[in-house]
Design a protein around this motif. Structure first.
Motif, short mmCIF file in Angstrom:
data_model
loop_
_atom_site.label_atom_id
_atom_site.label_comp_id
_atom_site.label_asym_id
_atom_site.label_seq_id
_atom_site.Cartn_x
_atom_site.Cartn_y
_atom_site.Cartn_z
N TYR A 164 11.92 14.08 -2.92
CA TYR A 164 11.63 13.93 -4.36
C TYR A 164 11.45 15.32 -4.95
O TYR A 164 10.74 16.15 -4.37
CB TYR A 164 10.34 13.12 -4.56
CG TYR A 164 9.92 13.01 -6.02
CD1 TYR A 164 10.41 11.96 -6.80
CD2 TYR A 164 9.07 13.95 -6.61
CE1 TYR A 164 10.04 11.86 -8.14
CE2 TYR A 164 8.72 13.85 -7.94
CZ TYR A 164 9.20 12.82 -8.71
OH TYR A 164 8.86 12.74 -10.03
N PRO A 165 12.11 15.63 -6.01
CA PRO A 165 12.90 14.74 -6.90
C PRO A 165 14.40 14.85 -6.68
O PRO A 165 15.18 14.27 -7.44
CB PRO A 165 12.50 15.25 -8.27
CG PRO A 165 12.30 16.73 -8.07
CD PRO A 165 11.78 16.91 -6.68
N GLU A 166 14.84 15.63 -5.63
CA GLU A 166 16.27 15.87 -5.44
C GLU A 166 17.05 14.58 -5.24
O GLU A 166 18.14 14.38 -5.83
CB GLU A 166 16.52 16.80 -4.26
CG GLU A 166 16.02 18.22 -4.47
CD GLU A 166 14.62 18.40 -3.95
OE1 GLU A 166 13.86 17.40 -4.02
OE2 GLU A 166 14.25 19.51 -3.50
N ASP A 167 16.52 13.67 -4.40
CA ASP A 167 17.26 12.46 -4.05
C ASP A 167 16.90 11.27 -4.93
O ASP A 167 17.45 10.17 -4.75
CB ASP A 167 16.99 12.11 -2.59
CG ASP A 167 17.54 13.16 -1.64
OD1 ASP A 167 18.60 13.72 -1.94
OD2 ASP A 167 16.86 13.45 -0.62
N LEU A 223 0.84 -1.21 0.00
CA LEU A 223 0.00 0.00 0.00
C LEU A 223 0.87 1.25 0.00
O LEU A 223 0.54 2.25 -0.67
CB LEU A 223 -0.94 -0.02 1.21
CG LEU A 223 -1.91 1.16 1.34
CD1 LEU A 223 -2.78 1.26 0.09
CD2 LEU A 223 -2.77 1.03 2.60
N PHE A 224 1.96 1.22 0.75
CA PHE A 224 2.85 2.39 0.77
C PHE A 224 3.44 2.66 -0.62
O PHE A 224 3.47 3.81 -1.08
CB PHE A 224 3.99 2.17 1.79
CG PHE A 224 4.94 3.32 1.85
CD1 PHE A 224 4.63 4.46 2.56
CD2 PHE A 224 6.17 3.26 1.18
CE1 PHE A 224 5.51 5.54 2.61
CE2 PHE A 224 7.04 4.33 1.23
CZ PHE A 224 6.71 5.47 1.94
N TYR A 225 3.91 1.60 -1.28
CA TYR A 225 4.45 1.77 -2.63
C TYR A 225 3.38 2.36 -3.57
O TYR A 225 3.68 3.22 -4.42
CB TYR A 225 4.94 0.43 -3.17
CG TYR A 225 6.34 0.05 -2.73
CD1 TYR A 225 6.79 0.37 -1.45
CD2 TYR A 225 7.20 -0.65 -3.57
CE1 TYR A 225 8.06 0.01 -1.04
CE2 TYR A 225 8.48 -1.01 -3.18
CZ TYR A 225 8.90 -0.68 -1.90
OH TYR A 225 10.17 -1.01 -1.50
N ASP A 226 2.17 1.86 -3.44
CA ASP A 226 1.09 2.34 -4.31
C ASP A 226 0.81 3.82 -4.08
O ASP A 226 0.67 4.60 -5.03
CB ASP A 226 -0.16 1.51 -4.05
CG ASP A 226 -1.31 1.87 -4.99
OD1 ASP A 226 -1.18 1.63 -6.20
OD2 ASP A 226 -2.32 2.39 -4.49
N ARG A 227 0.73 4.23 -2.83
CA ARG A 227 0.46 5.64 -2.53
C ARG A 227 1.63 6.54 -2.93
O ARG A 227 1.42 7.66 -3.41
CB ARG A 227 0.15 5.81 -1.05
CG ARG A 227 -1.18 5.18 -0.64
CD ARG A 227 -1.52 5.47 0.80
NE ARG A 227 -2.81 4.89 1.17
CZ ARG A 227 -3.33 4.97 2.38
NH1 ARG A 227 -2.66 5.60 3.36
NH2 ARG A 227 -4.50 4.43 2.64
N LEU A 228 2.83 6.02 -2.76
CA LEU A 228 4.01 6.80 -3.15
C LEU A 228 4.03 6.99 -4.67
O LEU A 228 4.33 8.08 -5.17
CB LEU A 228 5.28 6.11 -2.67
CG LEU A 228 6.61 6.80 -3.02
CD1 LEU A 228 6.63 8.25 -2.51
CD2 LEU A 228 7.79 6.02 -2.43
N GLN A 229 3.69 5.92 -5.40
CA GLN A 229 3.66 6.03 -6.86
C GLN A 229 2.60 7.03 -7.32
O GLN A 229 2.82 7.85 -8.21
CB GLN A 229 3.37 4.66 -7.46
CG GLN A 229 3.42 4.63 -8.98
CD GLN A 229 4.80 5.00 -9.53
OE1 GLN A 229 5.81 4.40 -9.15
NE2 GLN A 229 4.86 6.02 -10.39
N HIS A 230 1.43 7.03 -6.70
CA HIS A 230 0.38 7.98 -7.04
C HIS A 230 0.80 9.41 -6.70
O HIS A 230 0.54 10.35 -7.47
CB HIS A 230 -0.91 7.64 -6.30
CG HIS A 230 -1.72 6.56 -6.95
ND1 HIS A 230 -1.45 5.23 -6.77
CD2 HIS A 230 -2.78 6.61 -7.80
CE1 HIS A 230 -2.31 4.49 -7.47
NE2 HIS A 230 -3.14 5.33 -8.11
N ALA A 231 1.50 9.56 -5.54
CA ALA A 231 1.96 10.89 -5.15
C ALA A 231 2.99 11.43 -6.14
O ALA A 231 2.98 12.60 -6.51
CB ALA A 231 2.54 10.84 -3.73
N ILE A 232 3.89 10.53 -6.59
CA ILE A 232 4.90 10.95 -7.57
C ILE A 232 4.25 11.35 -8.88
O ILE A 232 4.61 12.37 -9.49
CB ILE A 232 5.93 9.81 -7.78
CG1 ILE A 232 6.78 9.61 -6.52
CG2 ILE A 232 6.82 10.10 -8.98
CD1 ILE A 232 7.70 8.42 -6.58
#
Length: 505
Positions: free
Chosen positions: A476-479, A360-369
């Motif tokens: 994100y996106p610096e690192d 779920l964390f990966y999914d939310r992070l991908q949507h946030a990106i």
């Protein structure tokens, strides 16, 4: 929305079933009414037909009696007629009629006055046939009444009446002469006001005047009460109509009616939903050519209490069953949604802490990106690792350790915004997703708040325990622009933040 459609469909189904049930019971009632109509109409045809046959037989008997050469108006004849009148109450009067040419009128009057007195005279009938009408011109060949029984004040008005002076009675007489048998007039008011009709027939031997090429000299007549035919109708079901009329007239001509039990007006809807039953048939012979019509416009009144009650009961039962079915389906849908929600929750959350899991964390992070790529904003990923947590499990057991992890999860959620995501990667590792950050300072405050909250003393089963936490931050996106890059940077910075863990209390 789905249940609304189900309830709507159930309501429509209930309405259709109710209508079909009502139509079924209405059809049953209509079928019973049709059977009843057939029975009643057949009984009317038979009763009225038999009554007409009796009348014709009585007149034939009287014609036979007079043909035996009995003296006109003699005591034997009066006795014979009185027996008829007593036995057949529908007969109002019985009479003899003679054909009198103009040349024989004086001699006829002389003989008739010898029998009936000097008051006897040939006179006309009014147009309604009620009695004498002296102003009516007599025809050259008259057909006066020479004998009538009973000989009371009312019937005496017809004694000496020339029936040829009345249009419809003359037509009846001509029918009898032409056919050589009985003929019946239309219904009219007799002298006492009762509706009646005249039956007349030649009393001479048919072969006698046919072979001579002439017409009969002697006739017999009988006045029949029209009400005797009405009495055969009896009590009819509501709405049933009966009409009996002379064949010579149209059904809509009132002067030809013998019986008229009118049909009450029916509603517009009834006449289109329910059938109209009708039977028309001639019930008398050509001597009494009467047409009987029996009709019945069926309607709501044919549907009895049983049909209404059963329709209402079945409609109510159908409604309850459909409602129970809808409720059962609603509970099924609700349980399925709850089950799916539960499975989704278990698949996407950590069972111990209730926090989001790695997936779920990966999914939310991908949507946030993906969203930040369109808005141009930044986000931060925090990687947290607890310090000296392993000694807690070793010292106090895994039950206490699990309780500490649950309390840490609660403190982390309280220290963050509702839109921030907290996830447990496994063991004592956590990650935090901060979206739409404005500055590094804002992230630093969050980090400080998390450390202060986690490093406070935990009280579990009378134990006071304190753990430390190391936090690494990646932006994100610096690192990095990939999820793995951000987690790797945050993990590396977290190790840079490691320090000696505090002692366990």
């Amino acid at each position: 929305m789905q249940m609304r459609s189900v309830y709507l469909a159930s309501g429509l189904l209930w309405l259709v079933l109710t209508v079909l049930t009502g139509l079924s019971f209405a059809s049953r009632a209509v079928s019973e009414a049709q059977t009843e109509f057939t029975r009643i109409s057949q009984q009317l045809f038979e009763n009225i037909g038999q009554k007409l046959q009796v009348n014709e037989a009585v007149l034939d008997s009287y014609a036979t009696f007079t043909g035996l050469g009995m003296k006109n108006g003699g005591q034997e004849e009066r006795q014979f007629v009185r027996q008829f009148l007593q036995r057949y109450p529908q007969i109002i009067a019985v009479m003899r009629i003679e054909r009198v040419p103009l040349a024989s009128r004086d001699s006829f009057l002389k003989e008739a006055r010898a029998r009936h007195g000097m008051m006897y005279t040939i006179h006309g009938l009014d147009k309604d046939g009620k009695g004498a009408a002296g102003s009516v011109a007599l025809s050259e060949e008259g057909f006066p009444v020479t004998f009538i029984e009973p000989s009371n004040r009312i019937s005496s008005r017809w004694l000496g009446a020339d029936i040829a002076t009345n249009d419809f009675l003359r037509d009846t007489l001509l029918d009898a002469i032409e056919s050589g048998r009985s003929a019946a007039s239309r219904s009219f008011d007799w002298a006492d006001g009762r509706a009646a009709y005249l039956m007349v027939r030649p009393s001479d031997d048919l072969s006698t005047y046919v072979s001579a090429g002439g017409m009969p000299w002697h006739f017999v007549g009988m006045m029949v009460r029209t009400g005797s035919l009405s009495s055969q109708v009896g009590d009819l079901p509501p709405g049933m109509a009966v009409r009996l009329w002379h064949k010579r007239f149209s059904p809509s001509a009132p002067q030809g009616w013998f019986v008229n039990v009118a049909e009450p007006p029916s509603g517009w809807l009834e006449s289109r939903i329910f059938p109209r039953l009708e039977r028309v048939r001639q019930v008398g012979s050509e001597a009494q050519p009467l047409i009987l019509s029996v009709s019945w416009q069926l309607g709501w009144k044919q549907i009895g209490l049983f049909e209404w009650g059963m329709s209402a009961a079945l409609s109510l039962v159908t409604m309850v069953l459909l409602w129970l079915g809808c409720e059962s389906y609603r509970r099924y849908l609700s349980s399925r949604v709850e089950r799916e929600a539960r499975l989704f929750y278990l698949a996407n959350h950590d069972r111990l802490t209730g926090l989001a899991n790695r997936g779920l964390f990966y999914d939310r992070l991908q949507h946030a990106i993906s969203r930040l790529n369109r808005s141009g904003k930044r986000l931060a990923v925090l990687f947290l690792d607890l310090d000296r947590f392993k000694p807690v499990n070793d010292t106090y057991g895994h039950v206490v350790g699990d309780r500490i992890l649950q309390m840490i999860a609660t403190r982390m959620k309280q220290a963050l915004r509702s839109e921030d995501t907290v996830a447990r990667l496994g063991g004592d590792e956590f990650v935090v997703l901060l979206e739409d950050i404005e500055s590094y300072r804002e992230v630093d405050r969050v980090v400080a708040r998390l450390k202060g909250s986690i490093e406070e003393i935990f009280e579990v089963e009378e134990h006071r325990i304190r753990v430390g936490v190391s936090i690494g931050v990646a932006y994100y996106p610096e690192d990095g622009v990939l999820i793995e890059e951000l987690l790797s940077v945050a993990d590396r910075k977290m190790y840079g933040d490691k320090r000696e863990p505090e002692a366990v209390c």
